[in-house]
Design a protein around this motif. Structure first.
Motif, PDB file in Angstrom:
ATOM      1  N   LEU A  95       0.819  -1.211   0.000  1.00  0.00           N
ATOM      2  CA  LEU A  95       0.000   0.000   0.000  1.00  0.00           C
ATOM      3  C   LEU A  95       0.853   1.260   0.000  1.00  0.00           C
ATOM      4  N   PHE A 104       0.434   4.047  -2.871  1.00  0.00           N
ATOM      5  CA  PHE A 104      -0.029   5.391  -2.568  1.00  0.00           C
ATOM      6  C   PHE A 104       1.069   6.459  -2.656  1.00  0.00           C
ATOM      7  N   THR A 157      -0.271  10.163  -3.347  1.00  0.00           N
ATOM      8  CA  THR A 157      -0.370  11.143  -2.286  1.00  0.00           C
ATOM      9  C   THR A 157       0.656  10.843  -1.205  1.00  0.00           C
ATOM     10  N   GLY A 177      -0.907   9.170   2.091  1.00  0.00           N
ATOM     11  CA  GLY A 177      -1.116   7.721   2.090  1.00  0.00           C
ATOM     12  C   GLY A 177       0.160   6.972   2.406  1.00  0.00           C
TER      13      GLY A 177
END
Length: 86
Positions: free
Chosen positions: A37, A41, A45, A48
């Motif tokens: 993740l 991300f 961003t 994130g």
């Protein structure tokens, strides 16, 4: 009454202990998903990436196997090369 309370406390502590052991056993799998993740991300961003990085750090603290982690890092040639570079 006091005996019942002590027995309740003992069972509660045992339950928490078993729960924490199950969490420690699954932290490596959770960290793998969190790392994916972070990689997903990070280009989208910064928040994130930071959020999942903090979650990885908190899970590392919960796992609390610092001696073994330090030993693995100390014996990893890539980590030593990066530290020499820095």
């Amino acid at each position: 009454m006091k005996k019942i309370i002590l027995q309740y406390d003992h069972h509660f502590i045992l339950l928490i202990s078993v729960f924490m052991q199950k969490i420690r056993n699954s932290i490596d799998n959770i960290n793998s998903y969190l790392l994916m993740l972070v990689a997903f991300f990070l280009p989208l961003t910064v928040f994130g990436g930071n959020l999942f990085s903090v979650l990885i750090f908190l899970l590392w603290i919960i796992k609390s196997d610092f001696k073994n982690d330090f030993h693995r890092l100390k014996n990893n040639a890539l980590v030593i090369a990066v530290l020499i570079y820095l």
